[in-house]
Design a protein around this motif. Structure first.
Motif, short mmCIF file in Angstrom:
data_model
loop_
_atom_site.label_atom_id
_atom_site.label_comp_id
_atom_site.label_asym_id
_atom_site.label_seq_id
_atom_site.Cartn_x
_atom_site.Cartn_y
_atom_site.Cartn_z
N LEU A 66 1.78 22.75 -9.24
CA LEU A 66 3.07 22.06 -9.30
C LEU A 66 4.15 22.84 -8.42
O LEU A 66 4.37 24.10 -8.90
N THR A 67 4.54 22.55 -7.41
CA THR A 67 5.69 23.32 -6.51
C THR A 67 7.08 22.72 -6.48
O THR A 67 7.07 21.37 -6.55
N VAL A 68 7.88 23.20 -6.70
CA VAL A 68 9.26 22.78 -6.62
C VAL A 68 10.19 23.51 -5.60
O VAL A 68 10.26 24.71 -5.42
N GLY A 69 10.44 22.62 -4.72
CA GLY A 69 10.93 23.41 -3.17
C GLY A 69 9.88 24.30 -2.71
O GLY A 69 8.85 23.80 -2.40
N THR A 70 10.15 25.57 -2.44
CA THR A 70 9.06 26.47 -2.05
C THR A 70 8.58 27.44 -2.99
O THR A 70 7.74 28.25 -2.80
#
Length: 406
Positions: A66-70
């Motif tokens: 899971l990535t949030v933004g970068t």
């Protein structure tokens, strides 16, 4: 200097596997628009349920990213899909609220490995292709990409020494939202772009790379869900199957990790230390003995038969979902097959396989042939008329989800 002309990509309104095999397989990309639900490789509800299962079962960290933004989150916490979300829509509302509308991208590997209905649907979908081109020996991968932005792209495998691409073929099925993709083979005139919507199936042959169109990298207001089916097209390296053929039991060096990998440690240095004794440490002696036993002709023959039966019933999708608990039947019950059941006799032992799982039975060959013959012919089997080993077999096959109570 003008830009390279776009490569031609055919757009079809129906999937005909014979035409696909003759005109597109291993040749050029094609987009099939708007597959009917009955013909699609995935169902949106099953995709969501599979993502929930992957999030709840260990080792989730190896299968989910899971990535949030970068930022790649090493501990996503409650930002992974859960049963309380109900659907992707519910998950998206909760996640976007918790993230204050920051863009996010969820990647789930081995999507088919935890959800039997999804595995069945994808297997049945690919069966039409395998009938024309043959089932690959290496396992097919299934990966979900979901979110409002694209995850950080992973590097493509490097080409082999002879220049052939190391990556395989890919089907991209759009489950929800819209996805803009660019296909590029690296040569002049070999670049094209396409926009997919729910129900669209895009095929990318070997030699083509795909990337997200620049204008779709920006956060989307509505999350998109795309499932990628990766099909190996390179020949297996010699000895690639030795790992499974010679490792039928636990690894005495590292029982929790199994055989191979980085868990088996060796002393530092060049191996010429004068302090090493002339005998192996007990744990290494046990490992050596294990491989000697596994490499005996009879043991290896059974292992090869197990692998053959497993590959003949797993539809090319590995790993398969784990079996359920064995079924419980009374004398008054009758059962019927829901899946094809195969068996083989090797070295005086009888092996039975269904849905990618293999078991050993005490039934004699004539008894086994009779029972499985009835199942595969579609006839009901009365449990009360079965001998104890056959009843045990029915219970185990129910756990494989290959028989059911009438």
């Amino acid at each position: 200097m003008s830009a390279a002309p776009a490569a031609r990509i055919d757009v079809l309104t129906a999937l005909d596997w014979q035409r696909f095999a003759d005109e597109y397989w291993d040749r050029r990309p094609v987009l099939i628009r708007g597959l009917a639900p009955a013909d699609a490789p995935f169902d949106p509800n099953e995709v969501f349920e599979s993502a929930v299962v992957a999030a709840q079962r260990p080792p989730a960290r190896e299968r989910i990213r899971l990535t949030v933004g970068t930022r790649l989150l090493t501990d996503p916490g409650d930002l992974l899909p859960g049963p309380e979300d109900g659907t992707f829509s519910g998950y998206d509302r909760r996640t976007l609220r918790q993230l204050a509308d920051d863009p996010f991208a969820l990647v789930v590997r081995d999507l088919h490995a935890g959800h039997h209905p999804l595995w069945v649907r994808e297997r049945d979908f690919l069966a039409g292709l395998w009938d024309r081109v043959g089932q690959p020996l290496a396992g097919v991968s299934t990966t979900l990409h979901h979110g409002t932005c694209e995850p950080v792209p992973e590097p493509e495998p490097t080409p082999s020494a002879d220049g052939a691409p190391a990556y395989g073929a890919t089907f991209l099925y759009t489950v929800r939202g819209q996805r803009g993709l660019r296909l590029d083979s690296g040569g002049p005139g070999r670049r094209t772009s396409v926009e997919t919507v729910p129900g669209d199936l895009l095929y990318r042959p070997p030699g083509f790379r795909h990337s997200v169109e620049p204008h779709t990298v920006a956060p989307r207001t509505a999350p998109a869900s795309v499932v990628r089916i990766g099909i190996p097209r390179s020949p297996l390296r010699p000895g690639a199957e030795l790992h499974s053929l010679l490792a039928p039991g636990p690894n005495p060096v590292s029982p929790q990790a199994g055989w191979g990998g980085d868990d088996i440690l060796v002393p530092d240095g060049d191996g010429r230390s004068r302090d090493l004794s002339g005998t192996l440490p007990p744990v290494l002696a046990a490992a050596l003995d294990h491989f000697k036993q596994a490499a005996r002709p009879a043991a290896l023959e059974r292992r090869v038969a197990r692998e053959a039966l497993r590959q003949a019933t797993d539809g090319g999708l590995r790993p398969v979902p784990p079996p359920a608990r064995p079924g419980y039947f009374t004398d008054d019950d009758a059962v019927r097959a829901t899946e094809r059941v195969l068996w083989a006799e090797v070295g005086g032992r009888r092996l039975v396989a269904a849905c990618g799982h293999v078991l050993e039975t005490d039934l004699s060959a004539p008894e086994l042939s009779s029972v499985i013959g009835l199942l595969n012919a579609g006839h009901p089997v009365q449990v009360g008329e079965l001998a104890p080993p056959a009843r045990t077999l029915m219970s185990r096959l129910a756990g494989f989800r290959s028989v059911e109570r009438l």
